[in-house]
Design a protein around this motif. Structure first.
Motif, PDB file in Angstrom:
ATOM      1  N   LYS A 128       8.252   3.851   9.936  1.00 54.19           N
ATOM      2  CA  LYS A 128       7.515   3.697   8.683  1.00 54.19           C
ATOM      3  C   LYS A 128       6.606   4.904   8.503  1.00 54.19           C
ATOM      4  N   THR A 129       6.000   4.988   7.336  1.00 50.92           N
ATOM      5  CA  THR A 129       5.081   6.075   7.030  1.00 50.92           C
ATOM      6  C   THR A 129       3.679   5.508   6.871  1.00 50.92           C
ATOM      7  N   LEU A 130       2.718   6.156   7.519  1.00 54.43           N
ATOM      8  CA  LEU A 130       1.313   5.820   7.317  1.00 54.43           C
ATOM      9  C   LEU A 130       0.802   6.744   6.218  1.00 54.43           C
ATOM     10  N   THR A 131       0.473   6.179   5.085  1.00 53.96           N
ATOM     11  CA  THR A 131      -0.034   6.946   3.950  1.00 53.96           C
ATOM     12  C   THR A 131      -1.542   6.754   3.918  1.00 53.96           C
ATOM     13  N   GLY A 140     -15.096 -13.597  -8.247  1.00 58.21           N
ATOM     14  CA  GLY A 140     -15.699 -13.062  -9.461  1.00 58.21           C
ATOM     15  C   GLY A 140     -17.106 -12.533  -9.285  1.00 58.21           C
ATOM     16  N   GLU A 141     -17.575 -12.445  -8.039  1.00 54.70           N
ATOM     17  CA  GLU A 141     -18.928 -11.935  -7.819  1.00 54.70           C
ATOM     18  C   GLU A 141     -19.024 -10.457  -8.213  1.00 54.70           C
ATOM     19  N   TYR A 142     -17.958  -9.707  -7.959  1.00 50.50           N
ATOM     20  CA  TYR A 142     -17.918  -8.289  -8.308  1.00 50.50           C
ATOM     21  C   TYR A 142     -16.895  -8.081  -9.416  1.00 50.50           C
ATOM     22  N   PRO A 143     -17.129  -7.105 -10.296  1.00 52.41           N
ATOM     23  CA  PRO A 143     -16.129  -6.822 -11.326  1.00 52.41           C
ATOM     24  C   PRO A 143     -14.866  -6.217 -10.705  1.00 52.41           C
ATOM     25  N   MET A 144     -13.754  -6.391 -11.369  1.00 52.50           N
ATOM     26  CA  MET A 144     -12.506  -5.822 -10.877  1.00 52.50           C
ATOM     27  C   MET A 144     -12.589  -4.302 -10.916  1.00 52.50           C
ATOM     28  N   ILE A 145     -12.031  -3.669  -9.902  1.00 45.63           N
ATOM     29  CA  ILE A 145     -11.979  -2.212  -9.844  1.00 45.63           C
ATOM     30  C   ILE A 145     -10.726  -1.766 -10.593  1.00 45.63           C
ATOM     31  N   VAL A 146     -10.885  -0.851 -11.505  1.00 54.49           N
ATOM     32  CA  VAL A 146      -9.738  -0.339 -12.244  1.00 54.49           C
ATOM     33  C   VAL A 146      -9.406   1.061 -11.728  1.00 54.49           C
ATOM     34  N   PRO A 147      -8.125   1.451 -11.809  1.00 55.52           N
ATOM     35  CA  PRO A 147      -7.735   2.748 -11.247  1.00 55.52           C
ATOM     36  C   PRO A 147      -8.545   3.926 -11.779  1.00 55.52           C
ATOM     37  N   SER A 148      -9.017   3.838 -13.025  1.00 59.50           N
ATOM     38  CA  SER A 148      -9.790   4.959 -13.569  1.00 59.50           C
ATOM     39  C   SER A 148     -11.148   5.113 -12.884  1.00 59.50           C
ATOM     40  N   ASP A 149     -11.578   4.092 -12.113  1.00 60.01           N
ATOM     41  CA  ASP A 149     -12.827   4.195 -11.340  1.00 60.01           C
ATOM     42  C   ASP A 149     -12.628   4.993 -10.055  1.00 60.01           C
ATOM     43  N   ILE A 150     -11.383   5.226  -9.682  1.00 62.45           N
ATOM     44  CA  ILE A 150     -11.058   5.847  -8.403  1.00 62.45           C
ATOM     45  C   ILE A 150     -10.659   7.301  -8.631  1.00 62.45           C
ATOM     46  N   SER A 151     -11.248   8.196  -7.882  1.00 60.45           N
ATOM     47  CA  SER A 151     -10.872   9.606  -7.932  1.00 60.45           C
ATOM     48  C   SER A 151     -10.210   9.967  -6.606  1.00 60.45           C
ATOM     49  N   VAL A 152      -8.908  10.185  -6.643  1.00 63.79           N
ATOM     50  CA  VAL A 152      -8.161  10.492  -5.414  1.00 63.79           C
ATOM     51  C   VAL A 152      -8.258  11.986  -5.148  1.00 63.79           C
ATOM     52  N   SER A 153      -8.704  12.338  -3.942  1.00 66.57           N
ATOM     53  CA  SER A 153      -8.848  13.755  -3.620  1.00 66.57           C
ATOM     54  C   SER A 153      -7.785  14.260  -2.653  1.00 66.57           C
ATOM     55  N   ARG A 154      -7.129  13.348  -1.917  1.00 69.22           N
ATOM     56  CA  ARG A 154      -6.134  13.811  -0.939  1.00 69.22           C
ATOM     57  C   ARG A 154      -5.200  12.668  -0.573  1.00 69.22           C
ATOM     58  N   ILE A 155      -3.927  13.007  -0.384  1.00 69.85           N
ATOM     59  CA  ILE A 155      -2.946  12.035   0.093  1.00 69.85           C
ATOM     60  C   ILE A 155      -2.259  12.655   1.303  1.00 69.85           C
ATOM     61  N   GLU A 156      -2.289  11.955   2.431  1.00 70.86           N
ATOM     62  CA  GLU A 156      -1.690  12.461   3.664  1.00 70.86           C
ATOM     63  C   GLU A 156      -0.639  11.465   4.157  1.00 70.86           C
ATOM     64  N   TYR A 157       0.358  12.011   4.844  1.00 66.02           N
ATOM     65  CA  TYR A 157       1.432  11.175   5.387  1.00 66.02           C
ATOM     66  C   TYR A 157       1.630  11.498   6.851  1.00 66.02           C
ATOM     67  N   CYS A 158       1.949  10.485   7.633  1.00 70.87           N
ATOM     68  CA  CYS A 158       2.423  10.742   8.987  1.00 70.87           C
ATOM     69  C   CYS A 158       3.369   9.617   9.383  1.00 70.87           C
ATOM     70  N   ASP A 159       4.259   9.920  10.300  1.00 75.72           N
ATOM     71  CA  ASP A 159       5.210   8.907  10.778  1.00 75.72           C
ATOM     72  C   ASP A 159       4.457   7.833  11.552  1.00 75.72           C
ATOM     73  N   TYR A 160       4.875   6.625  11.364  1.00 73.75           N
ATOM     74  CA  TYR A 160       4.240   5.478  12.023  1.00 73.75           C
ATOM     75  C   TYR A 160       5.311   4.772  12.814  1.00 73.75           C
ATOM     76  N   GLN A 161       5.211   4.824  14.108  1.00 74.88           N
ATOM     77  CA  GLN A 161       6.209   4.227  14.994  1.00 74.88           C
ATOM     78  C   GLN A 161       5.902   2.755  15.225  1.00 74.88           C
ATOM     79  N   THR A 162       6.889   1.915  14.979  1.00 74.91           N
ATOM     80  CA  THR A 162       6.714   0.494  15.278  1.00 74.91           C
ATOM     81  C   THR A 162       7.656   0.113  16.389  1.00 74.91           C
ATOM     82  N   ASN A 163       7.183  -0.689  17.306  1.00 75.28           N
ATOM     83  CA  ASN A 163       8.023  -1.101  18.441  1.00 75.28           C
ATOM     84  C   ASN A 163       8.477  -2.536  18.260  1.00 75.28           C
TER      85      ASN A 163
END
Length: 73
Positions: A2-5, A50-73
């Motif tokens: 699998k991939t760890l994103t 409902g204690e907190y408002p829903m987070i919408v994608p426009s509230d999130i600023s993505v600065s980096r996306i990294e990938y690495c192989d994830y070994q499962t046994n």
């Protein structure tokens, strides 16, 4: 195998990282797709009746996306 994103994002004035274990063949997300993934995960984790408002994608600023192989046994 699998991939760890790992997505680095800024939300609420703090920089945080969040990781997803995904199928190796899964399409790599765009920055907009990554923001949707983060918002969905945070909303699932913060399901406080409902204690907190829903987070919408426009509230999130993505600065980096990294990938690495994830070994499962």
């Amino acid at each position: 195998m699998k991939t760890l994103t790992t997505i680095t994002f800024i939300g609420g004035n703090t920089e945080r990282k969040i990781s997803f274990i995904r199928a190796y063949s899964a399409k790599k997300p765009s920055y907009a797709g990554a923001a949707r993934m983060v918002a969905a995960k945070l909303n699932a984790d913060n399901d406080s009746g409902g204690e907190y408002p829903m987070i919408v994608p426009s509230d999130i600023s993505v600065s980096r996306i990294e990938y690495c192989d994830y070994q499962t046994n």
